[in-house]
Scaffold this active site. Sequence first.
Site, mmCIF file in Angstrom:
data_model
loop_
_atom_site.group_PDB
_atom_site.id
_atom_site.type_symbol
_atom_site.label_atom_id
_atom_site.label_comp_id
_atom_site.label_asym_id
_atom_site.label_seq_id
_atom_site.Cartn_x
_atom_site.Cartn_y
_atom_site.Cartn_z
ATOM 1 N N CYS A 71 105.109 48.634 22.906
ATOM 2 C CA CYS A 71 105.816 49.852 23.292
ATOM 3 C C CYS A 71 105.834 49.889 24.819
ATOM 4 O O CYS A 71 104.766 49.902 25.441
ATOM 5 C CB CYS A 71 105.051 51.055 22.725
ATOM 6 S SG CYS A 71 105.683 52.657 23.231
ATOM 7 N N CYS A 182 113.024 49.185 25.582
ATOM 8 C CA CYS A 182 112.269 49.951 24.586
ATOM 9 C C CYS A 182 112.332 49.123 23.318
ATOM 10 O O CYS A 182 113.398 48.584 22.975
ATOM 11 C CB CYS A 182 112.936 51.318 24.360
ATOM 12 S SG CYS A 182 112.339 52.203 22.898
HETATM 13 N N1 DGL Z 1 109.260 51.928 21.358
HETATM 14 C C1 DGL Z 1 108.838 52.623 22.522
HETATM 15 C C2 DGL Z 1 109.101 51.826 23.807
HETATM 16 O O1 DGL Z 1 109.162 50.606 23.758
HETATM 17 C C3 DGL Z 1 109.208 54.034 22.771
HETATM 18 C C4 DGL Z 1 109.878 54.936 21.866
HETATM 19 C C5 DGL Z 1 109.375 56.355 22.051
HETATM 20 O O2 DGL Z 1 108.388 56.662 21.401
HETATM 21 O O3 DGL Z 1 109.978 57.121 22.809
HETATM 22 O O4 DGL Z 1 109.205 52.377 24.859
#
Ligand code: DGL
Length: 258
Positions: A71, A182
């Site tokens: 993430c 993301c």
């Molecule tokens: N998947 C997460 C990232 O790579 C973020 C998504 C979120 O929770 O806003 O930033």
Amino acid sequence: MPIAVFDSGVGGISVLKNLVEIMPHEDFIYYGDSANAPYGTKTLEEVRKLTCEHAKNLLIDQHAKGLVVACNTATSAAVRILREKYPDIPIVGIEPAVKPAVLFKEHPRVLVMATPMTIREEKFKKLMNKYSSQGEIIPLPCPGLMNFVERGDLYGDDVKQYLEELLYEYTHNEVDAVVLGCTHYPFVRKLIQEVLGDDVRVFDGGPGTAREMKRRLAEKNLLDESDKAGTVEFQNSLDGTAHEDKIMLCKTLFNKQI
Ligand code: DGL
């Protein structure tokens, strides 16, 4: 011992796929904190606290031998703190793949799609400063985009309209490259490509992150040398039927070609 992969929800499954591809004999625990998603619109303190809690559960209670923070948002908020807390355990985070994107041709225009927090944080500002002489880097916060993926809505009219509006001024080949900053976004990669045009190169930090984890485990002799087939266990912070539905979605996304 398993390798833990953590995300605010289902997005990190895009990185899990890269990990399994290059380490097919390993066992993985994938933990999604969908009960608290999205992280990208929370405060830094909230994301830090949640990420540290889940890391403790995975590394201490479930004895994972390494952790991939799959993430970008949680990485920018907490990876430094996690490395201080667990200096002997391989911990790898993910950051937007700005470097390969600015280097792929002479002075490209590079659009970086990410959550508002990733773009606001110090880590991204440093990354941008480092490469700003090599290309024009345009940060684009995408609040709400992860929610479509979290619902399993990868092709619907709503997500299409969201992307058309968000990317409107960059259509018709206005940019040379787009960075998926993301881990949810690779699941809507085809739509993003459709809106921006076929000539735009798409960069995703997942494969590099997976390679880095493999390197770090090898360094510590922690790779599974057997030739057994590895396993993947999906865990999620939701309860009841919402939990069951989310685990089903995790499996669908894991088996999906992206
Ligand atoms: N998947 C997460 C990232 O790579 C973020 C998504 C979120 O929770 O806003 O930033």
